[in-house]
Motif scaffolding. Sequence first.
Motif, short mmCIF file in Angstrom:
data_model
loop_
_atom_site.label_atom_id
_atom_site.label_comp_id
_atom_site.label_asym_id
_atom_site.label_seq_id
_atom_site.Cartn_x
_atom_site.Cartn_y
_atom_site.Cartn_z
N ARG A 88 3.74 -7.97 -9.85
CA ARG A 88 4.01 -7.09 -8.72
C ARG A 88 4.68 -5.80 -9.19
NH1 ARG A 88 7.46 -8.37 -3.13
NH2 ARG A 88 6.37 -6.80 -1.87
N GLU A 89 4.12 -4.66 -8.77
CA GLU A 89 4.66 -3.35 -9.12
C GLU A 89 5.25 -2.62 -7.93
OE1 GLU A 89 1.77 -1.00 -11.21
OE2 GLU A 89 1.00 -2.71 -12.34
N THR A 90 4.71 -2.91 -6.74
CA THR A 90 5.16 -2.23 -5.54
C THR A 90 6.16 -3.12 -4.79
OG1 THR A 90 3.03 -1.11 -5.34
CG2 THR A 90 4.39 -1.21 -3.36
N PRO A 91 7.40 -2.69 -4.63
CA PRO A 91 8.42 -3.55 -4.03
C PRO A 91 8.27 -3.71 -2.52
CG PRO A 91 9.34 -1.39 -4.52
CD PRO A 91 7.96 -1.40 -5.09
N THR A 92 7.52 -2.82 -1.88
CA THR A 92 7.38 -2.88 -0.43
C THR A 92 6.04 -3.51 -0.04
OG1 THR A 92 6.42 -0.67 -0.39
CG2 THR A 92 8.80 -0.84 -0.09
N SER A 93 6.01 -4.05 1.16
CA SER A 93 4.77 -4.50 1.77
C SER A 93 4.44 -3.46 2.84
CB SER A 93 4.93 -5.90 2.38
OG SER A 93 5.15 -6.86 1.36
N ILE B 199 -8.34 6.27 7.39
CA ILE B 199 -8.26 4.84 7.10
C ILE B 199 -6.80 4.40 7.01
CG2 ILE B 199 -8.81 3.05 5.40
CD1 ILE B 199 -11.18 4.86 4.54
N PHE B 200 -6.50 3.28 7.63
CA PHE B 200 -5.19 2.64 7.49
C PHE B 200 -5.40 1.25 6.89
CE2 PHE B 200 -4.32 5.94 10.49
CZ PHE B 200 -2.97 6.24 10.35
N PHE B 201 -4.47 0.82 6.04
CA PHE B 201 -4.56 -0.53 5.48
C PHE B 201 -3.17 -1.09 5.21
CE2 PHE B 201 -4.71 2.34 1.86
CZ PHE B 201 -3.98 1.71 0.85
N THR B 202 -3.09 -2.42 5.21
CA THR B 202 -1.83 -3.11 4.96
C THR B 202 -1.85 -3.72 3.56
OG1 THR B 202 -2.76 -5.10 6.04
CG2 THR B 202 -1.37 -3.64 7.37
N ASP B 203 -0.64 -3.95 3.01
CA ASP B 203 -0.54 -4.39 1.62
C ASP B 203 0.55 -5.44 1.41
OD1 ASP B 203 -1.17 -4.30 -1.18
OD2 ASP B 203 0.61 -3.07 -1.49
N PRO B 204 0.40 -6.64 2.00
CA PRO B 204 1.33 -7.73 1.71
C PRO B 204 1.02 -8.34 0.35
CG PRO B 204 -0.42 -8.52 3.12
CD PRO B 204 -0.66 -7.05 2.94
N PRO B 205 1.85 -9.27 -0.14
CA PRO B 205 1.62 -9.83 -1.48
C PRO B 205 0.80 -11.11 -1.49
CG PRO B 205 3.79 -10.47 -0.71
CD PRO B 205 3.19 -9.63 0.38
N TYR B 206 0.07 -11.41 -0.42
CA TYR B 206 -0.60 -12.71 -0.31
C TYR B 206 -1.59 -13.00 -1.43
CZ TYR B 206 1.28 -13.16 4.41
OH TYR B 206 2.12 -13.27 5.48
N GLY B 207 -2.23 -11.98 -2.00
CA GLY B 207 -3.23 -12.23 -3.02
C GLY B 207 -2.68 -12.41 -4.42
N LEU B 208 -1.40 -12.12 -4.63
CA LEU B 208 -0.79 -12.32 -5.94
C LEU B 208 -0.55 -13.80 -6.20
CD1 LEU B 208 1.82 -9.40 -5.91
CD2 LEU B 208 -0.29 -9.51 -7.26
N PRO B 209 -0.69 -14.26 -7.43
CA PRO B 209 -0.53 -15.68 -7.72
C PRO B 209 0.78 -16.28 -7.22
CG PRO B 209 -1.50 -14.58 -9.61
CD PRO B 209 -1.12 -13.50 -8.63
N ARG B 210 1.88 -15.55 -7.36
CA ARG B 210 3.19 -16.04 -6.89
C ARG B 210 3.73 -15.15 -5.77
NH1 ARG B 210 6.66 -16.79 -12.25
NH2 ARG B 210 8.26 -17.22 -10.67
N GLN B 211 2.83 -14.44 -5.13
CA GLN B 211 3.16 -13.58 -4.00
C GLN B 211 4.33 -12.64 -4.32
OE1 GLN B 211 3.02 -15.48 -0.17
NE2 GLN B 211 1.28 -16.73 -0.74
#
Length: 338
Positions: free
Chosen positions: A188-193, A170-182
Amino acid sequence: MRFLPRLLLLLLPGAALAQTPPPTRFTTTGHIERKAPGLDALLAPDAQVEILASGLGHPEGPVWVADSSMLLFTDAPTSTVYRWSAGRGLTKFLEHSGYTGRLPYSRETGANGLALDGRGNLLLCEHGDRRLARLPLGQPSGKLTLTDHYQGRRYNSPNDVAVQPGSGIIFFTDPPYGLPRQENDPLRETPTSGLYRLRPDGKVTLMAAHFTRPNGLGFSADGRTLYVAQSDSLKPLIMAYPVNAKGRLGTGRLFFDLSQVPKVRPKEVPDGLAVDRAGNVWASGPGGLLILSPQGQHLGTIDPGEVVANCAFGDDGRTLYLTVGTWLCRIRTLSSGF
């Protein structure tokens, strides 16, 4: 008198509506821009985009479930997974799909990308719960967390997911779009997308950390190429990575630069994509849904008149479903998905 019970049943509120099949003809929308002769082998001259359902929040993540003859897709603002079938039309499949905490949270609390793992399970990228989850299709209450952190840090908001054909990796992506202030959110704990890999043994590996907004994913039919869309308006692109049977990525190459395509509507960036058996890439972006040859040539664009979020092949493999604005749409193709 013996016919009275049937008559009463027909008069019950909603009884007739619940048994009414969807129309056999649907409203059509948009047009097809043909840029190269190669498109004629993929879309017939009379191909049209049909609107199957409307009034949705932000439909995303379509996936075809062949053994049930249904399409599943998400609506992140309402945290709902919907199903659509030719016989029943649009119905709810799963509520509270992406968040089990206390509201309010963000504008997109629900699940986004969906995929099947080949073992009867639905994979869900859950924005609000910041995890990748697994749900047995026959057990709506049996959802389990596959992964919600990497090296002790919670993910931003897993967005799209793809399973490598043959290996089940499985591969998946992790941008910050779902966080309230992205990206500026204090949660946010993970500095990378990042682009991540999850192996069958449960081991998670960060495969690429250079993306600013990694989004849509899609494998070639042979599982040897992984396409990754970046939904960054300043650097919109699709990358292609060679992948071996163990899920290791080779050096990526620029497959298509979408900055060369004029925007038709605001907020048009690369998002979801699908790959057909012949290796053509069907990718959302400026102008609608771009059809790109295996060599990266822009063959044409399906423009439904609204921003396209994602797409997936279904039915006999020659129907392409599109999540568009607040609509669910489809178009018949001459190419075949897998």
